[in-house]
Write a protein that holds these residues in place. Structure first.
Motif, short mmCIF file in Angstrom:
data_model
loop_
_atom_site.label_atom_id
_atom_site.label_comp_id
_atom_site.label_asym_id
_atom_site.label_seq_id
_atom_site.Cartn_x
_atom_site.Cartn_y
_atom_site.Cartn_z
N TYR A 673 0.84 -1.19 0.00
CA TYR A 673 0.00 0.00 0.00
C TYR A 673 0.88 1.25 0.00
N SER A 674 0.28 2.35 -0.41
CA SER A 674 0.98 3.63 -0.41
C SER A 674 1.16 4.16 1.01
N HIS A 675 0.20 3.85 1.88
CA HIS A 675 0.21 4.35 3.26
C HIS A 675 -0.92 3.65 3.99
N VAL A 676 -0.77 3.44 5.29
CA VAL A 676 -1.87 2.97 6.12
C VAL A 676 -1.78 3.69 7.46
N PHE A 677 -2.91 4.10 7.98
CA PHE A 677 -2.95 4.75 9.29
C PHE A 677 -2.48 3.78 10.36
N ARG A 678 -1.72 4.28 11.33
CA ARG A 678 -1.05 3.40 12.30
C ARG A 678 -2.02 2.56 13.12
#
Length: 806
Positions: A673-678
């Motif tokens: 993924y490009s980013h995931v919330f912690r």
């Protein structure tokens, strides 16, 4: 609001009187000055009450635990790099952390008289007092000169409470003039600067500043304080108009604001507003034992099951609110009842027994206390249930006030130069009574684990004064002995026994508070039960396995896992057997293996009731539940000693309602993924858990939470190329609960072909739906990797509850 007291028939005893109408101000302690609403109670100076027995153990453990030694752990308490000390360059080193910690540490130092602690905190006090400018401002310039162009007053609200405790203990003449000059600074601010709503915390918590003004006005009578109080109340969040905010700690502090301002306004409606706020919040989010509520950061609509949690700092703030309200109300017994409820049933279990680690969140129904994130089952992501002294920043610094403040508020001076034992625990109080004679009263008890409280009176010489004792609201048959002789008085629940006589050395009063087992029911969950005996709620005793999580600094964290079954339902009309054993002579009493009281009863296991995919106790279903399991004898222990616990029980019978088991997640697909919330999980994309709607918080989610208006992606990888011809996605959108995620502006599917990402062709396009699957068919593609690419709406983030390929 306050019931009449009852006088004891004994020599030199006055007649029965209304406790609120003594009308004879105390000669030795700060009274409520006119025009403030009068109260017959006066707080004794810090250090007047010394803990004994199990309560002293808590203070000793705190001194040696993470709170007492927090400068060894917290970067915010590095006094060589802290803006409060005039040395800070560290980001936010001058905000709330040092004053939060000092609230507890200054009280602990003087309640215990520990010379090392007193020496430790003195440089901090001196630095704060030296920081005041001619305008009256004090503390770090960064709190005054903020990016918003208006001062952030929240840290100074905290620091004033620190100074009040210090002044009560030492009489330091610098404090009162210092606080008056700060009032001048506040009065000099324009209305838009005084309580700027953009400073979230001080806007919600203006009641903390009002409490300091009550303290200051009672010591000075300065009229400008009255004007300032009115301005602050008008500028702050209007808790007098209803629940103004659903943040758990905000509520614990701020619901008392109307009653605090009511001391200035004289309006009973302000007092009623505090009572209404508490009732409304607990009716919706607090239907469980112990006086708290489910706000695992914020209280959320529909999130009312007893698996929802409360922050540890909300617990200590709730304790303090009840302690203040007991004083402000003139001794309304309900507030002392509330204070004991929260203290005994919540505070001990928020920390390890040695007080060397704490967890951010604690729930009434909690079967696992480990590190993995349980969001969005609880609102906050991350290791919220891990016992960790190094984390949970606000609670880490704030919770130290819990036991010391509780100790300070056990006794009050009263009108008529008397004393009141308002909240019960083992201790010794020293105060001036009558014409100014010093008296020491040792409160010898193992309450709340036993029914008898013995008061051993030791005046410097014989002296007449009224001694008042509260009868808790749960006690239906209290009795009193004076020097071994039972008195005729039969006080009712929520009354006071007041003995006005000439006291001599060796006099002993015994207050007996018989404790009966009772069950509580909850209107939100018909058929469920909770169990109380006296002030203590009782929880299922779950065998605990503690696992150490090593930390480099030696302050380790701990997981607590269950070693025995927890999924029991009680009989609809259970019976209980009470048992007690000698209390430990030393060490922690609030521990499952050491607590001296317990109950046993019959219960049936409910096999379908288990942990959900977050690791949280499954949501309660309709009771009585159907269980064909054989009845077993289970043990219940005080809720405060149970770090794993079930306190809201379903009921169970062989003919009850079918209990539906939890959805079982599928093993996740390999995902990038490009980013995931912690606080989220990539595994949520392919776990197979069917969403109910786009803001479903009962299943895991994947979001790009802190990215807004950007292009983002997620991709699945497969072991070998496969043919794909359709996809469907269920978007996360929390507009219904005023969140920051929306369905995306647009989306597409890409396939990796010959090492390059290529858009797939979908003849009907890519629909975007809310509260439903967004499905697309595309030309067949053979690949081992597929990627979902989204363009987030401007100003918003977004996320996915489920993404499937076919």
């Amino acid at each position: 609001m306050i019931l009449a007291t009852v006088a004891v028939s004994a020599p030199e005893t006055v007649t029965a009187q209304d406790f609120l109408k003594t009308g004879n101000p105390n000669d030795f302690y700060a009274n409520q000055r006119a025009p403030l609403t009068p109260s017959p109670l006066q707080k004794l100076p810090t250090g007047s009450v010394k803990a004994a027995g199990w309560l002293k153990t808590q203070l000793d453990l705190q001194r040696d635990g993470f709170a007492g030694r927090l400068p060894e752990i917290s970067k915010f308490l590095d006094l060589k790099n802290n803006a409060w000390m005039g040395t800070g360059t560290q980001d936010r080193a001058g905000w709330e952390e040092l004053p939060y910690w000092l609230k507890g540490q200054v009280s602990l130092a003087y309640v215990t008289g520990d010379k090392k602690l007193i020496a430790q905190i003195q440089p901090c006090i001196d630095a704060v007092l030296k920081s005041q400018e001619p305008s009256g401002w004090f503390g770090p310039d960064t709190n005054r000169d903020t990016k918003l162009g208006t001062p952030d007053l929240w840290p100074n609200m905290l620091m004033q409470m620190v100074l009040q405790t210090y002044q009560e203990a030492t009489g330091d003449p610098r404090v009162v003039p210092f606080m008056l000059r700060y009032c001048d600074y506040l009065l000099s601010l324009e209305p838009k600067e005084l309580i700027d709503p953009r400073h979230y915390w001080h806007h919600q918590r203006v009641g903390d500043q009002l409490a300091s003004l009550v303290w200051l006005y009672n010591r000075t009578g300065e009229k400008k304080i009255l004007d300032l109080a009115a301005r602050l109340h008008k500028a702050g969040a209007r808790w007098d108009l209803g629940v103004a905010n659903h943040h758990g700690v905000n509520f614990a502090q701020a619901f008392r604001e109307p009653a605090t301002f009511g001391l200035f306004s004289g309006k009973y409606s302000d007092w009623q507003a505090t009572e209404k706020d508490l009732k409304a919040f607990r009716d919706e989010f607090g239907q469980s034992p112990g006086g708290m509520y489910g706000a695992d950061e914020n209280a959320r609509k529909g999130k009312t099951d007893p698996r929802q949690a409360a922050e540890t700092c909300a617990v200590v703030e709730m304790m303090f609110s009840h302690e203040l309200l007991f004083q402000y109300s003139g001794g309304d017994p309900q507030w002392a009842d509330h204070a004991e409820d929260v203290t005994f049933n919540w505070l001990p279990a928020t920390m390890t027994p040695d007080l060397k680690a704490l967890r951010y969140l604690t729930s009434p129904n909690l079967a696992v206390s480990d590190a993995p994130s349980k969001s969005p089952g609880v609102e906050n992501g991350g290791p919220m249930f891990l016992m960790d002294p190094n984390d949970h920043r606000c609670c880490q610094h704030n919770t130290g006030m819990g036991w010391p403040y509780f100790t300070e508020h056990l006794w009050f001076a009263t009108d008529g130069n008397g004393l009141l034992a308002g909240i019960y625990a083992p201790n010794k109080v020293t105060a001036k009574v009558g014409p100014g004679v010093k008296v020491t009263i040792a409160e010898d008890t193992n309450y709340p684990f036993e029914e008898t409280i013995r008061f051993k009176v030791d005046p410097a010489k014989p002296v007449r004064f009224p001694l008042s004792l509260r009868v808790p609201g749960w006690c239906k048959s209290a009795s009193v002995k004076l020097n071994g002789k039972k008195q005729r008085v039969k006080p009712k629940a929520s009354q006071f026994v007041q003995i006005d006589r000439t006291w001599k050395k060796g006099d002993v009063v015994e207050l007996s508070l018989p404790m009966q087992v009772r069950t509580e029911t909850w209107s939100q969950r018909p058929g469920t039960l909770s169990v109380y005996r006296g002030p203590l709620a009782y929880s299922l005793k779950i065998a605990e396995e503690t696992k150490r999580v090593p930390r480099r600094n030696g302050w380790d964290a701990f997981e607590i896992l269950p070693k025995s079954a927890w999924n029991y339902g009680l009989a609809p009309k259970p019976t209980f057997t009470f048992a007690s054993k000698p209390a430990p002579k030393s060490g922690q009493i609030w521990e499952a293996a050491r607590v001296p009281v317990s109950l046993t009863t019959q219960a049936r296991r409910i096999p379908e009731w288990g942990l959900d995919h977050f690791g949280l106790v499954g949501v309660l279903q309709k009771s009585p539940a159907r269980s064909l399991e054989k009845p077993e004898t289970i043990t219940l222990i005080p809720m405060g000693a149970a770090r794993l616990r079930i306190t809201v029980f379903p009921t169970a019978t062989p003919t009850g309602n079918k209990w539906v088991g939890q959805q079982k997640p599928r093993p996740p697909l390999p995902t990038t993924y490009s980013h995931v919330f912690r606080g989220d999980s990539a595994g949520a994309l392919s776990d197979g858990l069917e969403p109910r709607n786009s803001h479903d918080e009962e299943i895991p989610r994947f979001t790009w939470w802190d990215h807004k208006g950007t292009e983002e992606w997620v991709a699945y990888q497969f072991e070998a190329p496969r043919a794909f011809l359709s996809s469907r996605v269920y978007w996360f959108d929390d507009a219904a609960i005023k969140g920051e995620c929306r369905v995306p502006e647009s989306w597409k599917i890409q396939a990796k072909v010959n090492g390059e990402w290529v858009d797939v062709h979908a003849p009907a396009g890519f629909p975007v739906k809310k509260d439903a699957w967004s499905e697309v068919r595309f030309d067949t593609v053979v690949t081992a990797e597929l990627r979902l690419v989204v363009m987030l709406k401007p100003g918003f983030s977004g996320g996915i509850l489920e993404w499937e390929l076919r």
